[in-house]
Design a protein around this motif. Structure first.
Motif, PDB file in Angstrom:
ATOM      1  N   ASP A   1       0.933  -1.281   0.358  1.00 34.65           N
ATOM      2  CA  ASP A   1       0.286   0.160  -0.327  1.00 34.65           C
ATOM      3  C   ASP A   1       1.045   1.106  -0.135  1.00 34.65           C
ATOM      4  O   ASP A   1       0.509   2.125  -0.854  1.00 34.65           O
TER       5      ASP A   1
ATOM      6  N   ALA B   1      -6.059   1.481  -3.429  1.00 33.62           N
ATOM      7  CA  ALA B   1      -5.010   0.679  -2.705  1.00 33.62           C
ATOM      8  C   ALA B   1      -5.642  -0.235  -2.173  1.00 33.62           C
ATOM      9  O   ALA B   1      -5.012  -1.295  -1.283  1.00 33.62           O
ATOM     10  N   LYS B   2      -6.829   0.116  -0.889  1.00 34.58           N
ATOM     11  CA  LYS B   2      -7.834  -1.013  -0.495  1.00 34.58           C
ATOM     12  C   LYS B   2      -8.394  -1.549  -1.150  1.00 34.58           C
ATOM     13  O   LYS B   2      -9.457  -2.563  -0.625  1.00 34.58           O
TER      14      LYS B   2
END
Length: 256
Positions: free
Chosen positions: A174, A245-246
């Motif tokens: 991340d 990114a999540k």
């Protein structure tokens, strides 16, 4: 008082007149006549005072002469206004001034009383209005710029959701994804600042002619504007990148 109708007629001039007619600084002692039949005779310069502005703070100093009231003829022997220096609040002596004038002449009208601050404020009304409008439109312009930048930067990150999904699927962390997006945003920010600041400083010469009493190249305003734009760009890049990114890599790969 030595200045009377029978004594030598004297006059005080301002610095603009002295510089114009006596550029070598020898105005005191010279005599001249005034092109006005109501003030005949030759007048001797006995003093030079600083320049003053009468109609607008932007006006250039005018050549002025100041005549003693005691040496004027009956038709011109009057004062438009009296200027008094008071200790403390000027409003507190208004009653005393009215009483003193009433003792001299009960029929003498006192039409208006103003402090120097109030008189200056009247001259500054237009300047204040222009300043307020300029401040409003400046805030509006920077707000629109921030909204536009936020939208563009957000769109630039969102359209790379597929790429981010691929990188995450291949093992990218991340933090690596966030730094990739922020690094590109910082590069764009650096280019914008490098081009914008010199252009702003160059344009201040044009703006300076429209200003009064302030400098067009205000470093505080420039720093605040740069920080505001920088903050908007970083936030516009950070939040969409963090959300991307999540996201599950399979969902990101199917994102259109």
């Amino acid at each position: 008082m030595q200045d009377t109708q029978t004594s030598t007629k004297v006059v005080v001039v301002n610095q603009a007149l002295a510089d114009h007619f006596f550029p070598h600084g020898d105005a005191i002692g010279h005599q001249f006549t005034i092109a006005d039949p109501s003030v005949p005779g030759s007048w001797q310069i006995v003093g030079v005072v600083g320049d003053a502005k009468y109609n607008s703070p932007r006006e250039k100093p005018k050549r002025m002469i100041y005549l003693p009231l005691a040496q004027l003829s009956a038709d011109d022997k009057f004062a438009y206004w009296l200027q008094l220096q008071a200790a403390g609040d000027p409003a507190s002596v208004a009653g005393e001034v009215r009483a003193a004038l009433a003792e001299i002449d009960p029929n003498l009208p006192l039409l208006e009383m103003k402090t120097i601050t109030e008189q200056v404020d009247l001259f500054m009304d237009n300047e204040r209005l222009i300043s307020q409008l300029s401040g409003f439109f400046s805030l509006l312009a920077i707000s629109l710029a921030c909204i536009g930048l936020y939208g563009v930067m957000t769109y630039n990150v969102v359209r790379r959701t597929n790429e981010i999904g691929v990188r995450i699927a291949l093992g990218a962390q991340d933090r690596a994804v966030l730094w990739m997006v922020l690094k590109e945003s910082l590069l764009l920010l650096g280019i914008g600042v490098a081009l914008g600041i010199p252009a702003t400083l160059a344009s201040t010469r044009l703006v300076q002619t429209q200003l009064f009493g302030v400098s067009a190249s205000d470093p505080t305003t420039l720093v605040v504007a740069v920080l505001a734009i920088s903050g908007v760009i970083l936030l516009a890049a950070y939040f969409p990148a963090r959300r991307a990114a999540k996201v599950d890599p399979m969902v990101a790969l199917r994102y259109e």
